[in-house]
Design an enzyme around this catalytic site. Sequence first.
Site, short mmCIF file in Angstrom:
data_model
loop_
_atom_site.label_atom_id
_atom_site.label_comp_id
_atom_site.label_asym_id
_atom_site.label_seq_id
_atom_site.Cartn_x
_atom_site.Cartn_y
_atom_site.Cartn_z
N CYS A 36 38.25 44.32 44.55
CA CYS A 36 37.72 42.96 44.73
C CYS A 36 36.78 42.97 45.92
CB CYS A 36 38.88 42.00 44.97
SG CYS A 36 38.34 40.30 45.26
N HIS A 45 39.91 38.26 36.14
CA HIS A 45 39.91 38.45 37.59
C HIS A 45 39.17 37.28 38.27
CE1 HIS A 45 39.35 41.17 41.27
NE2 HIS A 45 38.57 40.14 41.52
N GLU A 46 37.99 36.93 37.73
CA GLU A 46 37.19 35.86 38.34
C GLU A 46 37.86 34.49 38.15
OE1 GLU A 46 35.13 36.97 40.31
OE2 GLU A 46 35.00 38.96 39.46
N HIS A 91 40.32 33.84 40.79
CA HIS A 91 39.72 33.36 42.05
C HIS A 91 39.61 31.85 42.07
CE1 HIS A 91 38.71 36.86 44.41
NE2 HIS A 91 38.11 37.46 43.40
ZN ZN Z 1 37.71 39.47 43.28
#
Ligand code: ZN
Length: 192
Positions: A114, A156-157, A160
């Site tokens: 990341c 993954h995004e 966030h």
């Molecule tokens: Zn990340």
Amino acid sequence: MGIDADRLRIVKYPAPVLRAKAGPTPPLSDEVRQVALRMVELMHEADGVGLAAPQVGLSWHLFVAHVPASDDPEDADWRSLQSDPVSATIQPTVYINPVLSAPSRDLEPYEEGCLSLPQINGEVRRPSRITITATDLNGNSFTQRAGGLLARCWQHEMDHLDGVLIIDRMTPLSRLKNRNAVRELEHRAALL
Ligand code: ZN
């Protein structure tokens, strides 16, 4: 509001914005477009395949991704653009107010990093296929299903945008391996 897109930088853990749940992206404007383009630039500079708005300090439901396909036919990645579902993007892509749906039932392990967690890599298990619906920079809604690295990048995004990081999702062994690196980031921030 007056955001100067040129001044945006990638923020690192443990910045509080990375732990906040992002709100909706403001209505489409030149400012939103400039932020998105700046995010693509920062992602490329850092050799990343995805970057979410909280990673540049903005609590918006927006991320960018560019998962390139290799142009070598011998390479498995080359097939990623031909495959169904796709596993790469043809060009950098902006996803505004994205929603994920219909994850596959399997959980595939893969070593993730990341841009907000330098020096940290660990195994994260995620569904291998998933569908996204989002709005593009022209205000048009689109839906796409992906597998491979692109499906992983989207998840993954999206994490966030919920304030979730890979250090929360890692397998116990990976968490143990990265424990000192995480502490070091926390200590470094405390000294600033
Ligand atoms: Zn990340």
